[in-house]
Design a protein around this motif. Structure first.
Motif, mmCIF file in Angstrom:
data_model
loop_
_atom_site.group_PDB
_atom_site.id
_atom_site.type_symbol
_atom_site.label_atom_id
_atom_site.label_comp_id
_atom_site.label_asym_id
_atom_site.label_seq_id
_atom_site.Cartn_x
_atom_site.Cartn_y
_atom_site.Cartn_z
ATOM 1 N N ALA A 181 0.838 -1.207 0.000
ATOM 2 C CA ALA A 181 0.000 0.000 0.000
ATOM 3 C C ALA A 181 0.872 1.256 0.000
ATOM 4 N N PRO A 182 1.760 1.398 -0.980
ATOM 5 C CA PRO A 182 2.709 2.514 -0.952
ATOM 6 C C PRO A 182 2.056 3.885 -1.055
ATOM 7 N N GLU A 183 1.036 4.019 -1.890
ATOM 8 C CA GLU A 183 0.417 5.333 -2.061
ATOM 9 C C GLU A 183 -0.230 5.797 -0.759
ATOM 10 N N THR A 184 -0.925 4.893 -0.090
ATOM 11 C CA THR A 184 -1.564 5.257 1.175
ATOM 12 C C THR A 184 -0.530 5.617 2.223
ATOM 13 N N LEU A 185 0.508 4.807 2.350
ATOM 14 C CA LEU A 185 1.545 5.088 3.329
ATOM 15 C C LEU A 185 2.250 6.402 3.009
#
Length: 286
Positions: free
Chosen positions: A261-265
């Motif tokens: 979940a890179p975008e959220t993090l």
């Protein structure tokens, strides 16, 4: 993103670095069984926003800092590595981010060095006292943590993890991270002595000291499909934060948050950093 060798009294640490040299410093700590590469998506975004980011391969993962004895991976030593690395980088204060074992080191570092750690972000790993509490009181967490005891066997664990093209090691990623990253981690940990060094983090024994509450602004990110850390420890973590605290739950995401979940993090991390002060100030912690 470039590679840098950071020389300290304890050894040479390999690191990925990016961003303007005068940018606000951010140190990112990986966990098991990964390397600083886990943060590549976060490094790119932070650097693009003007931060100076370093993500070292920690003790045992860097060939130049790979002692053989398990006791050389005690928590106090791992914290000393963070201080030594940031000293070498010339960072009087810095934002600290950690995941998995890197999260544990980040908690202990922030507790021991509140004057240097501007903000703390921990992904997955609960506060050590919260985890200790739930290991006593929550059967679910005891079951989740059983692997930590199993992995202390040596050399049986190393042999089992690396056999059949490291099939057991690859299975740990649960298909939640990019194949190229999994291949890179397996290749790295297949180096002579590398996996033993990484497992020595589990074999070093209990921390030589106690950790108290955290005073710096803290973001804790936990995911509901994390196989290692359950909801009880995640909820208990807030009891150990005295400073400004933000707790974020990611629904349906596994333990491998930075890559799954890179975008959220990235969004949460940027917001946390931007909320708590400009580069060069330490007073603005609210």
């Amino acid at each position: 993103m470039t590679e840098l060798s950071i020389s300290t009294a304890e050894g040479v640490f390999d690191a990925f670095v990016a961003g303007p040299p005068k940018g606000r410093p951010v140190l990112m700590l990986h966990g098991f069984p990964q390397t600083g590469l886990v943060w590549q998506r976060q490094i790119a975004v932070l650097a693009a926003h003007g931060y100076r980011v370093a993500a070292p391969d920690q003790r045992g993962y860097s060939p130049g800092a790979r002692p053989e004895r398990a006791e050389d991976y005690r928590m106090s030593v791992l914290v000393d590595d963070v201080v030594a690395i940031t000293d070498e980088l010339g960072w009087a204060s810095f934002d600290l981010v950690g995941h998995d074992w890197g999260g544990a080191v980040a908690w202990w570092t922030a507790a021991a060095n509140p004057g240097r750690v501007r903000t703390l972000t921990v992904v997955s790993t609960p506060h050590p006292r919260a985890l200790a509490t739930t290991l006593r009181t929550d059967q679910d967490q005891r079951e989740r943590s059983r692997y930590m005891i199993d992995w202390r066997d040596t050399p049986a664990t190393e042999e089992r993890m690396l056999t059949n093209d490291a099939s057991e090691l690859r299975a740990a990623y649960a298909g939640k991270i990019p194949q190229a990253s999994a291949d890179a981690y397996v290749q790295h940990l297949s180096q002579p002595g590398a996996l033993t060094a990484a497992l020595n983090w589990y074999r070093a024994g209990r921390p030589d000291g106690a950790i108290g509450p955290i005073d710096v602004p803290t973001l804790y990110v936990w995911s509901t499909a994390d196989s290692a850390f359950g909801e009880a420890a995640a909820q208990e973590t807030g009891q150990w934060i005295n400073g400004p605290y933000r707790f974020e739950t990611l629904q349906g995401i596994s333990h491998w948050v930075p890559e799954e979940a890179p975008e959220t993090l990235n969004r949460l991390l940027l917001d946390h950093l931007q909320t708590h002060g400009e580069y060069g100030t330490t007073a603005n912690r609210s």
